[in-house]
Every structure is written in structure tokens, then in C-alpha cells.
Design an enzyme around this catalytic site. Structure first.
Site, PDB file in Angstrom:
ATOM      1  N   HIS A 132      -0.268   0.033 -13.437  1.00 58.25           N
ATOM      2  CA  HIS A 132       0.391  -1.267 -13.843  1.00 58.25           C
ATOM      3  C   HIS A 132       1.772  -0.905 -13.783  1.00 58.25           C
ATOM      4  O   HIS A 132       2.199   0.094 -14.511  1.00 58.25           O
ATOM      5  CB  HIS A 132      -0.130  -1.963 -15.101  1.00 58.25           C
ATOM      6  CG  HIS A 132       0.591  -3.219 -15.551  1.00 58.25           C
ATOM      7  ND1 HIS A 132      -0.037  -4.314 -14.623  1.00 58.25           N
ATOM      8  CD2 HIS A 132       1.532  -3.627 -16.303  1.00 58.25           C
ATOM      9  CE1 HIS A 132       0.645  -5.376 -15.076  1.00 58.25           C
ATOM     10  NE2 HIS A 132       1.598  -4.944 -15.987  1.00 58.25           N
ATOM     11  N   ASN A 141      -6.499   1.847 -12.928  1.00 59.39           N
ATOM     12  CA  ASN A 141      -5.503   0.856 -12.390  1.00 59.39           C
ATOM     13  C   ASN A 141      -4.073   1.555 -12.566  1.00 59.39           C
ATOM     14  O   ASN A 141      -4.136   1.850 -13.646  1.00 59.39           O
ATOM     15  CB  ASN A 141      -5.678  -0.707 -12.902  1.00 59.39           C
ATOM     16  CG  ASN A 141      -4.585  -1.660 -12.450  1.00 59.39           C
ATOM     17  OD1 ASN A 141      -4.402  -1.765 -11.154  1.00 59.39           O
ATOM     18  ND2 ASN A 141      -3.904  -2.345 -13.366  1.00 59.39           N
ATOM     19  N   GLY A 155       0.786  -1.146  -0.116  1.00 60.15           N
ATOM     20  CA  GLY A 155       0.036   0.069   0.231  1.00 60.15           C
ATOM     21  C   GLY A 155       0.821   1.287   0.232  1.00 60.15           C
ATOM     22  O   GLY A 155       0.405   2.179   0.472  1.00 60.15           O
ATOM     23  N   SER A 156       2.013   1.305  -0.613  1.00 56.61           N
ATOM     24  CA  SER A 156       3.037   2.427  -0.412  1.00 56.61           C
ATOM     25  C   SER A 156       2.169   3.214  -1.513  1.00 56.61           C
ATOM     26  O   SER A 156       2.087   4.510  -1.340  1.00 56.61           O
ATOM     27  CB  SER A 156       4.212   2.291  -0.752  1.00 56.61           C
ATOM     28  OG  SER A 156       4.519   1.775  -2.223  1.00 56.61           O
ATOM     29  N   ASN A 157       1.381   3.053  -2.467  1.00 55.73           N
ATOM     30  CA  ASN A 157       0.720   3.920  -3.357  1.00 55.73           C
ATOM     31  C   ASN A 157      -0.323   4.445  -2.836  1.00 55.73           C
ATOM     32  O   ASN A 157      -0.717   5.471  -2.987  1.00 55.73           O
ATOM     33  CB  ASN A 157       0.389   3.232  -4.900  1.00 55.73           C
ATOM     34  CG  ASN A 157       1.598   3.472  -5.707  1.00 55.73           C
ATOM     35  OD1 ASN A 157       1.921   4.126  -6.237  1.00 55.73           O
ATOM     36  ND2 ASN A 157       2.386   2.000  -6.106  1.00 55.73           N
TER      37      ASN A 157
HETATM   38  C1  GAR Z   1       2.937  -1.380  -7.596  1.00 54.05           C
HETATM   39  O1  GAR Z   1       3.843  -1.098  -8.241  1.00 54.05           O
HETATM   40  C2  GAR Z   1       1.814  -1.504  -8.878  1.00 54.05           C
HETATM   41  O2  GAR Z   1       1.956  -0.867 -10.116  1.00 54.05           O
HETATM   42  C3  GAR Z   1       1.682  -2.890  -8.795  1.00 54.05           C
HETATM   43  O3  GAR Z   1       1.626  -3.479  -7.403  1.00 54.05           O
HETATM   44  C4  GAR Z   1       2.614  -2.530  -6.563  1.00 54.05           C
HETATM   45  C5  GAR Z   1       2.034  -2.472  -5.393  1.00 54.05           C
HETATM   46  O4  GAR Z   1       2.866  -1.468  -4.726  1.00 54.05           O
HETATM   47  N1  GAR Z   1       0.519  -3.449  -9.485  1.00 54.05           N
HETATM   48  C6  GAR Z   1       0.327  -4.389 -10.147  1.00 54.05           C
HETATM   49  O5  GAR Z   1       1.280  -5.310 -10.332  1.00 54.05           O
HETATM   50  C7  GAR Z   1      -0.874  -4.744 -10.674  1.00 54.05           C
HETATM   51  N2  GAR Z   1      -1.132  -5.710 -11.860  1.00 54.05           N
HETATM   52  P1  GAR Z   1       2.241  -1.039  -3.170  1.00 54.05           P
HETATM   53  O6  GAR Z   1       1.213  -1.826  -2.581  1.00 54.05           O
HETATM   54  O7  GAR Z   1       3.426  -0.659  -2.640  1.00 54.05           O
HETATM   55  O8  GAR Z   1       1.589   0.237  -3.685  1.00 54.05           O
END
Ligand code: GAR
Length: 197
Positions: A104, A102, A12-14
Site C-alpha cells: 500500500h 499487499n 505493473g511496474s512493481n
Molecule cells: C503502487 O504504488 C501500489 O502501492 C499501489 O498502486 C501502485 C501500483 O503501481 N497500490 C494501491 O494503491 C493498493 N491500494 P504499479 O502498477 O506501477 O506497480
């Protein structure tokens, strides 16, 4: 104020970056975070940031209308998938047409589709000796990673870069661009029309 609901499955850093960005915005705010994983780190982040967060199971998400009903009450202007790994049910997409986006961690259509998420993407990119990769922000449709592309940004890969190095470059791109793209979408009158930036 516009309402943003985030779906996340892991760290969940994003999600945290989006929450913090919109804490300083008068355009909108993140009103809640939903996760399919009751142990996801994103739940700890939400607790710290004082954002309502709920976990749900497959029954509630795609085999009943529980999550749909929750969303109907939340009335989001935008649903943002930030590291969310389950396929979004068509019956929910239908209720929120062109309001589900989303992020990606690759330059779609390359390195997309089922099983292509997180480190799997970066490992494949490094194995294939790509010289660049990037991020794609796109609308969500019934197929994995195939909705209309809204935004892409690139970064270069050095021959010495590991998959972890690539992951860190991608996170930097995500942190920089994702909130701005969400902000732009929220500021657009006709969110019903897919837009390209
Ligand atoms: C992010 O890099 C996102 O782009 C990717 O998962 C990561 C989540 O990081 N999403 C996918 O691969 C979707 N197919 P986070 O939990 O630290 O935000």
C-alpha cells in the site's frame, strides 16, 4: 524453488520489478501474473518478460471458483498483490491463509480503506500537507488495508512536492524494499505465522 503469483490491475511496474529480481534468485520465481483488467499494461510487461499472464472477470474471481482453482493448480507459496484493486474474496484467503500480501502506498493505518489507491492516496497526502509518507507491506484479510503489518518504510515530503513527486518517491521505496521483503518471507519456514520486520 518457491512459487510467487502476482495480482496486478494496472501498469505493473512493481510486478516487473519483482519478476526481474526473482529472475536472479535461487530461492523463488514469479510463476504467473493475474489481472482483472484485460487492457492492463502489466500484460505487455509479462509478454516481454516471458511470464505467463491471464486476465479474469468478476465472475471468475469472486462469483465462482475459477480463479481459486487456477491458484490451487499453481500452488503459490506466496500471493503478492502489487497494485491490485479488487477486494480479495474471503473464500480464496481461507485457502491461502497468511500467504497473501499487499503493498500500500502510504503509512497504514493512515490513508487506507476503500477508494484509497494510487494517486488518490498521494493527492490526499499532499492536500493534508503531510511532512512524510511511505509504504506498507501487509497481510491481506477480509477488510481493505487492515491485515497485520509486515514492513513499513518512510520518506519525507517537501512543501513544494506535487502528488506526482510523491508518487515517484513512493515507487522508489517500493522498488527498493518490496522484493527484499518478499524474499525474506519466502525464506521463512513458518509462513503461517505473521511476522514483523
Ligand atoms: C503502487 O504504488 C501500489 O502501492 C499501489 O498502486 C501502485 C501500483 O503501481 N497500490 C494501491 O494503491 C493498493 N491500494 P504499479 O502498477 O506501477 O506497480
Amino acid at each position: 524453488m518457491k512459487r510467487i503469483v502476482i495480482f496486478a490491475s494496472g501498469s505493473g511496474s512493481n510486478a516487473e520489478n519483482l519478476i526481474r529480481f526473482f529472475q536472479n534468485s535461487d530461492l523463488g520465481s514469479v510463476t504467473q501474473v493475474l489481472t482483472n483488467n484485460p487492457h492492463a499494461k502489466v500484460l505487455d510487461r509479462c509478454k516481454r518478460l516471458d511470464i505467463p499472464a491471464f486476465s479474469f472477470n468478476r465472475q471468475a474471481f469472486s462469483k465462482s471458483e475459477n480463479v481459486l482453482n487456477l491458484l490451487k493448480i499453481a500452488q503459490p507459496d506466496l500471493i503478492v498483490l502489487a497494485g491490485f484493486l479488487w477486494k480479495f474474496p474471503e473464500f480464496i484467503l481461507k485457502e491461502f491463509e497468511n500467504k497473501v500480501i499487499n503493498i500500500h502506498p502510504a503509512l497504514l493505518p493512515k490513508y487506507g480503506g476503500k477508494g484509497m489507491y494510487g494517486m488518490h492516496v498521494h493527492n490526499a497526502v499532499v492536500e493534508n500537507k503531510e511532512s512524510e509518507t511511505g509504504i506498507t507491506i501487509h497481510y491481506v484479510n477480509e477488510n481493505y488495508d487492515e491485515g497485520a503489518i509486515i514492513f513499513q518504510a518512510k520518506c519525507s515530503i517537501l512543501p513544494s512536492d506535487s502528488a506526482e513527486d510523491v508518487a515517484s518517491k513512493i515507487h522508489q521505496l517500493e522498488f527498493e524494499h518490496f522484493p527484499k521483503v518478499v524474499e525474506k518471507l519466502l525464506g521463512t519456514e513458518a509462513l503461517e505465522v505473521p511476522l514483523k520486520y
